[in-house]
Design a protein around this motif. Structure first.
Motif, PDB file in Angstrom:
ATOM      1  N   ARG A   1       0.834  -1.213   0.000  1.00 48.17           N
ATOM      2  CA  ARG A   1       0.000   0.000   0.000  1.00 48.17           C
ATOM      3  C   ARG A   1       0.868   1.261   0.000  1.00 48.17           C
ATOM      4  O   ARG A   1       0.545   2.251  -0.657  1.00 48.17           O
ATOM      5  N   ARG A   2       1.989   1.209   0.731  1.00 41.92           N
ATOM      6  CA  ARG A   2       2.822   2.400   0.829  1.00 41.92           C
ATOM      7  C   ARG A   2       3.613   2.690  -0.451  1.00 41.92           C
ATOM      8  O   ARG A   2       3.906   3.853  -0.750  1.00 41.92           O
ATOM      9  N   ILE A   3       3.955   1.636  -1.199  1.00 45.90           N
ATOM     10  CA  ILE A   3       4.835   1.865  -2.361  1.00 45.90           C
ATOM     11  C   ILE A   3       4.124   1.688  -3.693  1.00 45.90           C
ATOM     12  O   ILE A   3       4.756   1.805  -4.753  1.00 45.90           O
ATOM     13  N   ILE A   4       2.833   1.424  -3.697  1.00 52.84           N
ATOM     14  CA  ILE A   4       2.156   1.111  -4.951  1.00 52.84           C
ATOM     15  C   ILE A   4       2.165   2.280  -5.928  1.00 52.84           C
ATOM     16  O   ILE A   4       2.223   2.097  -7.150  1.00 52.84           O
ATOM     17  N   ASP A   5       2.185   3.530  -5.406  1.00 54.46           N
ATOM     18  CA  ASP A   5       2.162   4.688  -6.298  1.00 54.46           C
ATOM     19  C   ASP A   5       3.528   4.959  -6.915  1.00 54.46           C
ATOM     20  O   ASP A   5       3.620   5.402  -8.065  1.00 54.46           O
ATOM     21  N   ARG A   6       4.609   4.713  -6.161  1.00 56.35           N
ATOM     22  CA  ARG A   6       5.926   5.067  -6.663  1.00 56.35           C
ATOM     23  C   ARG A   6       6.737   3.865  -7.165  1.00 56.35           C
ATOM     24  O   ARG A   6       7.722   4.055  -7.874  1.00 56.35           O
ATOM     25  N   ASP A   7       6.349   2.642  -6.795  1.00 58.69           N
ATOM     26  CA  ASP A   7       7.107   1.464  -7.233  1.00 58.69           C
ATOM     27  C   ASP A   7       6.122   0.319  -7.460  1.00 58.69           C
ATOM     28  O   ASP A   7       5.932  -0.560  -6.614  1.00 58.69           O
ATOM     29  N   ALA A   8       5.502   0.336  -8.629  1.00 58.98           N
ATOM     30  CA  ALA A   8       4.466  -0.666  -8.916  1.00 58.98           C
ATOM     31  C   ALA A   8       5.046  -2.074  -9.001  1.00 58.98           C
ATOM     32  O   ALA A   8       4.400  -3.055  -8.627  1.00 58.98           O
ATOM     33  N   GLY A   9       6.294  -2.189  -9.477  1.00 63.91           N
ATOM     34  CA  GLY A   9       6.899  -3.518  -9.574  1.00 63.91           C
ATOM     35  C   GLY A   9       7.069  -4.167  -8.206  1.00 63.91           C
ATOM     36  O   GLY A   9       6.749  -5.348  -8.016  1.00 63.91           O
ATOM     37  N   SER A  10       7.574  -3.403  -7.247  1.00 72.02           N
ATOM     38  CA  SER A  10       7.733  -3.949  -5.896  1.00 72.02           C
ATOM     39  C   SER A  10       6.379  -4.255  -5.268  1.00 72.02           C
ATOM     40  O   SER A  10       6.225  -5.230  -4.529  1.00 72.02           O
ATOM     41  N   ALA A  11       5.388  -3.433  -5.555  1.00 73.19           N
ATOM     42  CA  ALA A  11       4.050  -3.690  -5.018  1.00 73.19           C
ATOM     43  C   ALA A  11       3.492  -4.997  -5.573  1.00 73.19           C
ATOM     44  O   ALA A  11       2.884  -5.794  -4.838  1.00 73.19           O
ATOM     45  N   ARG A  12       3.709  -5.224  -6.907  1.00 74.87           N
ATOM     46  CA  ARG A  12       3.240  -6.490  -7.472  1.00 74.87           C
ATOM     47  C   ARG A  12       3.969  -7.678  -6.839  1.00 74.87           C
ATOM     48  O   ARG A  12       3.381  -8.738  -6.604  1.00 74.87           O
ATOM     49  N   GLU A  13       5.258  -7.496  -6.580  1.00 71.84           N
ATOM     50  CA  GLU A  13       6.021  -8.572  -5.931  1.00 71.84           C
ATOM     51  C   GLU A  13       5.462  -8.858  -4.528  1.00 71.84           C
ATOM     52  O   GLU A  13       5.334 -10.015  -4.120  1.00 71.84           O
ATOM     53  N   ALA A  14       5.114  -7.798  -3.802  1.00 72.15           N
ATOM     54  CA  ALA A  14       4.517  -7.993  -2.473  1.00 72.15           C
ATOM     55  C   ALA A  14       3.172  -8.696  -2.584  1.00 72.15           C
ATOM     56  O   ALA A  14       2.830  -9.566  -1.766  1.00 72.15           O
ATOM     57  N   MET A  15       2.378  -8.317  -3.614  1.00 72.89           N
ATOM     58  CA  MET A  15       1.098  -8.994  -3.800  1.00 72.89           C
ATOM     59  C   MET A  15       1.289 -10.466  -4.132  1.00 72.89           C
ATOM     60  O   MET A  15       0.541 -11.343  -3.658  1.00 72.89           O
ATOM     61  N   SER A  16       2.326 -10.788  -4.919  1.00 71.28           N
ATOM     62  CA  SER A  16       2.602 -12.195  -5.217  1.00 71.28           C
ATOM     63  C   SER A  16       2.972 -12.963  -3.945  1.00 71.28           C
ATOM     64  O   SER A  16       2.568 -14.114  -3.761  1.00 71.28           O
ATOM     65  N   THR A  17       3.738 -12.292  -3.093  1.00 72.15           N
ATOM     66  CA  THR A  17       4.091 -12.930  -1.818  1.00 72.15           C
ATOM     67  C   THR A  17       2.851 -13.180  -0.974  1.00 72.15           C
ATOM     68  O   THR A  17       2.702 -14.245  -0.359  1.00 72.15           O
ATOM     69  N   ILE A  18       1.943 -12.209  -0.957  1.00 77.16           N
ATOM     70  CA  ILE A  18       0.701 -12.385  -0.195  1.00 77.16           C
ATOM     71  C   ILE A  18      -0.085 -13.576  -0.733  1.00 77.16           C
ATOM     72  O   ILE A  18      -0.608 -14.403   0.023  1.00 77.16           O
ATOM     73  N   GLU A  19      -0.162 -13.669  -2.073  1.00 82.10           N
ATOM     74  CA  GLU A  19      -0.878 -14.789  -2.678  1.00 82.10           C
ATOM     75  C   GLU A  19      -0.237 -16.126  -2.298  1.00 82.10           C
ATOM     76  O   GLU A  19      -0.917 -17.087  -1.935  1.00 82.10           O
ATOM     77  N   GLU A  20       1.099 -16.196  -2.364  1.00 79.17           N
ATOM     78  CA  GLU A  20       1.797 -17.442  -2.046  1.00 79.17           C
ATOM     79  C   GLU A  20       1.619 -17.812  -0.577  1.00 79.17           C
ATOM     80  O   GLU A  20       1.358 -18.983  -0.246  1.00 79.17           O
ATOM     81  N   VAL A  21       1.734 -16.819   0.301  1.00 81.29           N
ATOM     82  CA  VAL A  21       1.566 -17.097   1.731  1.00 81.29           C
ATOM     83  C   VAL A  21       0.137 -17.531   2.033  1.00 81.29           C
ATOM     84  O   VAL A  21      -0.114 -18.427   2.844  1.00 81.29           O
ATOM     85  N   GLY A  22      -0.834 -16.903   1.358  1.00 81.06           N
ATOM     86  CA  GLY A  22      -2.224 -17.309   1.566  1.00 81.06           C
ATOM     87  C   GLY A  22      -2.471 -18.737   1.151  1.00 81.06           C
ATOM     88  O   GLY A  22      -3.162 -19.498   1.840  1.00 81.06           O
ATOM     89  N   ARG A  23      -1.894 -19.131   0.014  1.00 78.12           N
ATOM     90  CA  ARG A  23      -2.056 -20.518  -0.426  1.00 78.12           C
ATOM     91  C   ARG A  23      -1.383 -21.482   0.552  1.00 78.12           C
ATOM     92  O   ARG A  23      -1.901 -22.568   0.839  1.00 78.12           O
TER      93      ARG A  23
END
Length: 407
Positions: A225-247
């Motif tokens: 949430r904090r970096i999504i505006d200035r670093d979309a790539g890192s935000a997507r990587e964090a979202m992928s981590t969230i998805e993997e941890v959720g699974r």
């Protein structure tokens, strides 16, 4: 089954619940056989039978009283036997001949006192009956050979022994039934205790899984949430981590709940239940934690050996819970260390951090610690280990547990 047979069975079951009525019917039936025999049949000629008096009304009344007293043979067997002995002695003194009814009543009385009273009363009743029988043989005018005397005495003793053996057998069967009932109650108590313990174990497992993975997902979501505006790539990587941890969390929850399924359920699903995680999965756990930004280092000292399965799971869950609490409460820029010390007979696990290390670590107020620490204490105590939790010197928090390698 015919109605007549069903009615007879119902009548027998009814009599079984009313033993005194059954005894009364037995006495009446015995009397119905004995009285006609007494008055209608003639005594044998010779051998002293001609010395008996002819049966009369008084003889019939005495026989009826002696026989009908069997109605109370289970309630007061010793008193009934003494009454029968007195009645037959009176008939012997009066010179009346013996009949089938009073002889059968005497034998039933001997059996009853042996079958329905303890050893003391049954021994007294048996002794009185045996002495009376010897006296009666002396008093009657009938000439009897020694073999007949021995046979008749053996019959009296045999009836007493039969009653005694049946009493012991009933007591043995009653003890077996009581023991079976006690074992059933104990099994029920053990089953309830096992269910309670299993619920507690599953609650600990679910808490560890949910708390750890949700904490990781929360940290990653906040960073995204904090970096999504200035670093979309890192935000997507964090979202992928969230998805993997959720699974991963869902997979572990299915594995825990899978313990509750039967083997038939597992076969229907076409797969075996996965094993619980252990220290062998520690690398994957630390990788998940590092992905949140928490720096974690691992040291292993001593000769690494495989602990018992229960200790293996407990040590893994303790490290998982300690790192989860570090993620929650240590604050940003915190570091953590995990140390495993393998001794000769034990395994020591240490998890420390250099974060804030406040009382919020326990997840509640002083009088109400969080479920995580309670679960830690329960796990360690379950396998005979020791646990120490508290602030570190110089800041931060530490968890130290010692497990025996063999639980």
């Amino acid at each position: 089954m015919s109605p007549r047979i069903r009615g007879l069975r119902a009548f027998c079951a009814w009599l079984k619940t009313r033993p005194q009525i059954a005894d009364a019917l037995f006495a009446v039936g015995l009397l119905a056989v004995g009285l006609p025999e007494l008055f209608l049949e003639e005594l044998p000629a010779g051998a002293g039978y001609d010395r008996f008096r002819e049966p009369d009304v008084w003889n019939g009344l005495l026989v009826a009283a002696v026989t009908l007293s069997l109605t109370w043979r289970r309630r007061s067997p010793l008193q009934v036997l003494l009454f029968i002995v007195a009645g037959e002695m009176a008939m012997a003194v009066a010179g009346y001949p013996p009949s089938v009814a009073d002889v059968a009543a005497f034998l039933v009385g001997v059996y009853s006192v042996a079958a329905h009273r303890g050893l003391a009363q049954s021994a007294v009743g048996g002794a009185v009956a045996f002495v009376y029988f010897l006296v009666y043989l002396v008093m009657v005018p009938v000439e009897a050979s020694p073999l007949v005397v021995v046979t008749d005495c053996a019959l009296v003793v045999g009836v007493w022994v039969l009653g005694r053996n049946l009493r012991l057998r009933r007591a043995y069967l009653a003890e077996l039934e009581d023991r079976a009932a006690r074992l059933e109650r104990v099994r029920g108590s053990d089953a309830r205790a096992a269910r309670i313990e299993e619920r507690s174990r599953i609650a600990r497992e679910l808490h560890d899984v949910v708390a750890h993975h949700v904490s990781v997902m929360t940290v990653q979501a906040g960073a995204a949430r904090r970096i999504i505006d200035r670093d979309a790539g890192s935000a997507r990587e964090a979202m992928s981590t969230i998805e993997e941890v959720g699974r991963t969390a869902l997979s572990e929850m299915r594995r825990i709940v899978g313990v509750l399924r039967t083997d038939r359920d597992a076969e229907q699903e076409g797969r075996e239940l996965a094993p619980q995680p252990g220290l062998g999965d520690l690398g994957a756990l630390l990788d998940h934690v590092r992905e949140t930004g928490l720096s974690v280092q691992l040291w292993i000292e001593g000769e690494a050996r495989s602990p018992s399965p229960g200790v293996d799971v407990a040590a893994f869950r303790l490290i998982q819970e300690a790192l989860t609490n570090t993620l929650k409460h240590a604050g940003p820029e915190a570091r953590a260390w995990v140390r495993l010390y393998y001794g000769e007979d034990d395994l020591t696990v240490e998890v420390e951090d250099d974060g804030r290390g406040t009382s919020t670590f326990v997840g509640g107020d002083e009088g109400n610690p969080g479920h995580g620490l309670v679960g830690m204490y329960e796990r360690v105590a379950l396998y005979g280990g020791e646990l120490k939790i508290g602030p570190r010197v110089g800041g931060g928090f530490g968890v130290r547990a010692r497990f025996p390698l063999e639980a």
